[in-house]
Design an enzyme around this catalytic site. Structure first.
Site, mmCIF file in Angstrom:
data_model
loop_
_atom_site.group_PDB
_atom_site.id
_atom_site.type_symbol
_atom_site.label_atom_id
_atom_site.label_comp_id
_atom_site.label_asym_id
_atom_site.label_seq_id
_atom_site.Cartn_x
_atom_site.Cartn_y
_atom_site.Cartn_z
ATOM 1 N N LEU A 30 -7.295 -5.851 -0.775
ATOM 2 C CA LEU A 30 -6.126 -6.530 -0.224
ATOM 3 C C LEU A 30 -5.586 -7.469 -1.296
ATOM 4 O O LEU A 30 -6.353 -8.027 -2.082
ATOM 5 C CB LEU A 30 -6.485 -7.348 1.023
ATOM 6 N N ASP A 31 -4.268 -7.656 -1.313
ATOM 7 C CA ASP A 31 -3.670 -8.635 -2.225
ATOM 8 C C ASP A 31 -4.277 -10.012 -1.957
ATOM 9 O O ASP A 31 -4.700 -10.317 -0.831
ATOM 10 C CB ASP A 31 -2.160 -8.738 -1.997
ATOM 11 N N MET A 32 -4.300 -10.846 -2.969
ATOM 12 C CA MET A 32 -4.877 -12.183 -2.830
ATOM 13 C C MET A 32 -4.247 -12.950 -1.658
ATOM 14 O O MET A 32 -4.945 -13.620 -0.902
ATOM 15 C CB MET A 32 -4.704 -12.985 -4.117
#
Length: 216
Positions: free
Chosen positions: A59-61
């Site tokens: 997942l993106d940060m």
């Protein structure tokens, strides 16, 4: 900007000998980044209690929510194949700017890395990879002029949901990469959460479905 990952405890929602399903907090990397200040990440925290845990997707940060982790190399291979064959179904919720119309639909826009502006991605009909997102409007809030929307990524391109919503001219609130400064400032974080994941268990084949409450 100084990188400061949250001190939030990693919550495990499902654990067995084959896999883990955990909740990633917003602001935490999925895997280590470049530099000593980017070594704190979800996988390193999980491996404190589960040393055999391995990453199979990210997942993106800025995105919070559900991630599946394999336990051991054999399960990593099995789960990676399940992702490649699109046997893993994920649902997200987001809050976007404006009144999203129509109330449901499908976005098919090919995506490619915007190399001069990495890590940004962009729509490119000549060289982009096919990318598909389904969406369903959940509600519209007139006072804030924002829409809560459920999202299903059929493909799993980098930043796919964020770029597709921007392309519809309804960027996600709090998105530092794809929203205007005004829309970004409407939220203290990226309002994107992986709320459900469903997949065949790599050992039994039975459907495993896990849900996560949306924190915004």
């Amino acid at each position: 900007m100084i990188y400061a990952p949250p001190a939030t405890e990693i919550v495990s929602l499902y654990v067995d000998d084959a896999l883990l399903v955990v909740e990633k907090p917003a602001g935490l990397l999925s895997v280590p980044g470049r530099g000593d200040d980017k070594q704190d990440c979800l996988i390193s925290r999980v491996q404190v209690d589960f040393p055999d845990a391995l990453i199979v997707h990210r997942l993106d940060m800025g995105t919070s929510g559900l991630m599946v982790l394999a336990r051991g190399k054999a399960m990593e291979r099995a789960l990676s194949i399940a992702f490649q064959q699109r046997q893993v179904h994920k649902c997200y919720q987001a809050v976007v700017s404006g009144c999203l119309q129509p109330l449901s639909g499908e976005v098919n826009l090919p995506l490619i890395t915007d190399w001069p502006n990495r890590p940004r991605q962009m729509v490119c009909f000549e060289r982009g990879k096919a990318s598909c997102t389904r969406y369903q409007v959940l509600n519209y809030d007139a006072p804030s002029d924002t829409t809560r929307v459920a999202l299903e990524p059929v493909t799993g391109r980098t930043h796919q949901l964020r770029v597709h919503l921007q392309a519809l001219q309804h960027p996600i609130l709090g998105d530092e990469l794809y929203a205007s400064a005004a829309v970004c400032a409407q939220a203290p974080r990226l309002l994107l959460h992986a709320s459900q994941i469903r997949l065949p268990h790599p050992l039994t084949g039975a459907t495993l479905s896990v849900n996560s409450a949306v924190p915004f």
